[in-house]
Design a protein around this motif. Sequence first.
Motif, PDB file in Angstrom:
ATOM      1  N   GLY A 222       0.815  -1.206   0.000  1.00 28.22           N
ATOM      2  CA  GLY A 222       0.000   0.000   0.000  1.00 28.22           C
ATOM      3  C   GLY A 222       0.847   1.252   0.000  1.00 28.22           C
ATOM      4  O   GLY A 222       1.908   1.303   0.629  1.00 28.22           O
ATOM      5  N   ARG A 223       0.383   2.274  -0.705  1.00 32.52           N
ATOM      6  CA  ARG A 223       1.097   3.546  -0.734  1.00 32.52           C
ATOM      7  C   ARG A 223       0.112   4.692  -0.607  1.00 32.52           C
ATOM      8  O   ARG A 223      -1.077   4.557  -0.925  1.00 32.52           O
ATOM      9  N   HIS A 224       0.602   5.819  -0.108  1.00 35.60           N
ATOM     10  CA  HIS A 224      -0.227   7.001   0.116  1.00 35.60           C
ATOM     11  C   HIS A 224       0.196   8.096  -0.843  1.00 35.60           C
ATOM     12  O   HIS A 224       1.350   8.507  -0.859  1.00 35.60           O
ATOM     13  N   LEU A 225      -0.751   8.553  -1.666  1.00 32.75           N
ATOM     14  CA  LEU A 225      -0.480   9.596  -2.647  1.00 32.75           C
ATOM     15  C   LEU A 225      -1.386  10.796  -2.395  1.00 32.75           C
ATOM     16  O   LEU A 225      -2.525  10.643  -1.933  1.00 32.75           O
ATOM     17  N   PRO A 226      -0.926  12.008  -2.683  1.00 29.90           N
ATOM     18  CA  PRO A 226      -1.752  13.210  -2.478  1.00 29.90           C
ATOM     19  C   PRO A 226      -2.913  13.250  -3.471  1.00 29.90           C
ATOM     20  O   PRO A 226      -2.856  12.586  -4.517  1.00 29.90           O
ATOM     21  N   PRO A 227      -3.955  14.014  -3.169  1.00 24.88           N
ATOM     22  CA  PRO A 227      -5.132  14.044  -4.049  1.00 24.88           C
ATOM     23  C   PRO A 227      -4.827  14.522  -5.463  1.00 24.88           C
ATOM     24  O   PRO A 227      -5.529  14.159  -6.403  1.00 24.88           O
ATOM     25  N   GLU A 228      -3.772  15.332  -5.624  1.00 23.56           N
ATOM     26  CA  GLU A 228      -3.444  15.842  -6.965  1.00 23.56           C
ATOM     27  C   GLU A 228      -2.533  14.909  -7.742  1.00 23.56           C
ATOM     28  O   GLU A 228      -2.102  15.226  -8.860  1.00 23.56           O
ATOM     29  N   ALA A 229      -2.246  13.736  -7.189  1.00 22.89           N
ATOM     30  CA  ALA A 229      -1.359  12.786  -7.876  1.00 22.89           C
ATOM     31  C   ALA A 229      -1.957  12.401  -9.228  1.00 22.89           C
ATOM     32  O   ALA A 229      -3.126  12.016  -9.313  1.00 22.89           O
ATOM     33  N   PRO A 230      -1.173  12.472 -10.302  1.00 23.34           N
ATOM     34  CA  PRO A 230      -1.706  12.131 -11.631  1.00 23.34           C
ATOM     35  C   PRO A 230      -1.913  10.624 -11.781  1.00 23.34           C
ATOM     36  O   PRO A 230      -1.278   9.817 -11.100  1.00 23.34           O
ATOM     37  N   LEU A 231      -2.806  10.273 -12.681  1.00 21.76           N
ATOM     38  CA  LEU A 231      -3.094   8.862 -12.943  1.00 21.76           C
ATOM     39  C   LEU A 231      -1.832   8.116 -13.356  1.00 21.76           C
ATOM     40  O   LEU A 231      -1.673   6.933 -13.032  1.00 21.76           O
ATOM     41  N   GLU A 232      -0.934   8.800 -14.035  1.00 20.29           N
ATOM     42  CA  GLU A 232       0.288   8.163 -14.510  1.00 20.29           C
ATOM     43  C   GLU A 232       1.106   7.577 -13.351  1.00 20.29           C
ATOM     44  O   GLU A 232       1.769   6.545 -13.501  1.00 20.29           O
ATOM     45  N   ASP A 233       1.072   8.241 -12.192  1.00 16.41           N
ATOM     46  CA  ASP A 233       1.807   7.739 -11.032  1.00 16.41           C
ATOM     47  C   ASP A 233       1.240   6.402 -10.564  1.00 16.41           C
ATOM     48  O   ASP A 233       1.978   5.501 -10.162  1.00 16.41           O
ATOM     49  N   LEU A 234      -0.079   6.257 -10.611  1.00 15.70           N
ATOM     50  CA  LEU A 234      -0.720   5.008 -10.212  1.00 15.70           C
ATOM     51  C   LEU A 234      -0.375   3.896 -11.201  1.00 15.70           C
ATOM     52  O   LEU A 234      -0.058   2.765 -10.806  1.00 15.70           O
ATOM     53  N   VAL A 235      -0.443   4.233 -12.471  1.00 17.40           N
ATOM     54  CA  VAL A 235      -0.151   3.232 -13.506  1.00 17.40           C
ATOM     55  C   VAL A 235       1.299   2.782 -13.408  1.00 17.40           C
ATOM     56  O   VAL A 235       1.607   1.583 -13.465  1.00 17.40           O
ATOM     57  N   ALA A 236       2.212   3.731 -13.232  1.00 20.75           N
ATOM     58  CA  ALA A 236       3.633   3.403 -13.163  1.00 20.75           C
ATOM     59  C   ALA A 236       3.947   2.525 -11.961  1.00 20.75           C
ATOM     60  O   ALA A 236       4.856   1.688 -12.013  1.00 20.75           O
ATOM     61  N   ALA A 237       3.193   2.708 -10.872  1.00 18.42           N
ATOM     62  CA  ALA A 237       3.426   1.924  -9.653  1.00 18.42           C
ATOM     63  C   ALA A 237       2.743   0.569  -9.707  1.00 18.42           C
ATOM     64  O   ALA A 237       2.877  -0.229  -8.782  1.00 18.42           O
ATOM     65  N   GLY A 238       1.998   0.298 -10.769  1.00 20.24           N
ATOM     66  CA  GLY A 238       1.313  -0.982 -10.902  1.00 20.24           C
ATOM     67  C   GLY A 238       0.120  -1.134  -9.991  1.00 20.24           C
ATOM     68  O   GLY A 238      -0.320  -2.263  -9.702  1.00 20.24           O
ATOM     69  N   VAL A 239      -0.448  -0.007  -9.543  1.00 17.66           N
ATOM     70  CA  VAL A 239      -1.621  -0.041  -8.662  1.00 17.66           C
ATOM     71  C   VAL A 239      -2.834  -0.547  -9.436  1.00 17.66           C
ATOM     72  O   VAL A 239      -3.112  -0.099 -10.545  1.00 17.66           O
ATOM     73  N   THR A 240      -3.573  -1.478  -8.828  1.00 20.10           N
ATOM     74  CA  THR A 240      -4.779  -2.007  -9.480  1.00 20.10           C
ATOM     75  C   THR A 240      -6.061  -1.612  -8.747  1.00 20.10           C
ATOM     76  O   THR A 240      -7.150  -1.740  -9.307  1.00 20.10           O
ATOM     77  N   ALA A 241      -5.939  -1.146  -7.493  1.00 20.22           N
ATOM     78  CA  ALA A 241      -7.106  -0.702  -6.735  1.00 20.22           C
ATOM     79  C   ALA A 241      -6.728   0.554  -5.967  1.00 20.22           C
ATOM     80  O   ALA A 241      -5.750   0.563  -5.219  1.00 20.22           O
TER      81      ALA A 241
END
Length: 339
Positions: free
Chosen positions: A227-246
Motif C-alpha cells: 500500500g502507498r499514500h499519494l496526495p489528491p493531486e497525484a496524476p493517474l500516470e503515477d498510479l499506472v507506473a506503480a502498478g496499482v490495481t485498486a
Amino acid sequence: MTGPGRRLTQQDIAKMAGVSQTTVSLVLNKRGDAEVRIAPETRERVLRVIKETGYVADPAARRLADGRNRILGVFTYEAVFPTESADFYHPFLVGIEECAEEIGCDLLLFTSARAVSGARRQIFNEESRVRLADGCLLLGRTVDRDDLARLLAEGIPFVSVGRRDDAGGPVPYVGADYPPAVRALVERAVALGHRRLAYVGAGTGGESRADRLRGFQEGVAANGADGRHLPPEAPLEDLVAAGVTAVFVEEHADCVALARAARERDMEIPRDLSILTLGAFTRPVEADTDFTGFRIPRREMGHRAVQLLAGVLETGGTPQELLPCELIAGSTLAPASGI
C-alpha cells in the motif's frame, strides 16, 4: 399510523388527539403556561390517547422538561445551505431536526460568527451568542481546537458531530467509525487478487481523514498487501507506473475525476483499475457511476448527537460514540487483471 417497530413521538400523539405538539408537551410535563391555557377536555383527550396507545415519553424529553430554555444551538464551521455543500450537510440537519422535535426542543442556528480575513468561523467573538442555548451541537469537517478547549474550560454543554481529538480534555462526540469500514474494503479488494493498493487523499487536516488513512494502513498491513499514500493531486500516470490495481479515494469527487482520466486513457473501470470511495460528495460534481465504498451514517449521527446532548444537560459527562458505516457494493471493484 406508525410503522412496525417505530417509536411513537409527541407529534404522533398530537395528530391523534387533534392538538399541537406544544399542547402534548405541556400535558406530559404537567405544566400550563400562562399564555397557553389548556381546557380540561383537551387535557383529557390527550391523556386518553396516551393511555390507549401506551405512549411512553422519550427519557431525553423528561431530562429537558424543567429549568431550561429548551433551545439547542447548532454551530456550523462551514456554510451548510449553499448548493456546493447542501447535499453533504442535509442528512445531518435532518437527523438533528427530527430528534429535537421528538424531545420538544427548538433549534437555534448560530450564523453571526463571520469568518474574518479568510480565517475559518469561530464560536467565540464579540458577537458570540452561544450561551443563549442550553447546549450546542458542532457541525463541520474540521473544528477549531481553541473553540473546543474554551467550551470545555468554561463548562458549556456541547456535542460534536464527528470524532474529535482531546482539546485540553476529552471531547464529547458522535462520529462515523471509519477505520473498520476502510479495512473491510481493503480486505475485499485483496480477496479479489489486488496486491498493489493506493490511498489518494490528504489523510490529514481533520480526524475523519486521519481515521480513513489509518484504516487503510491497518488493512494493508493485516492483509500483506503493498500500500502507498499519494496526495489528491497525484496524476493517474503515477498510479499506472506503480502498478496499482485498486485505488482508495478520500474525496468522492476525486473518484469522478480519476475515473474520467482513466477513460481518457482508454482504461476501463473496473477491469483495468478498481476505484473505491471513502466518503460522500462534499463538493458539486456530476457523476453517474455507482462507486464501491460505504455510506456515512450522517442522519443517524445528527439524531444521536441531540440525544447525547440531552444526556449531557441532565447529568454531564463526556459521551463518545462511533456509529458503523454501511458497505456499498457498487460497480467499480472487480478482480484484479489476470485473476
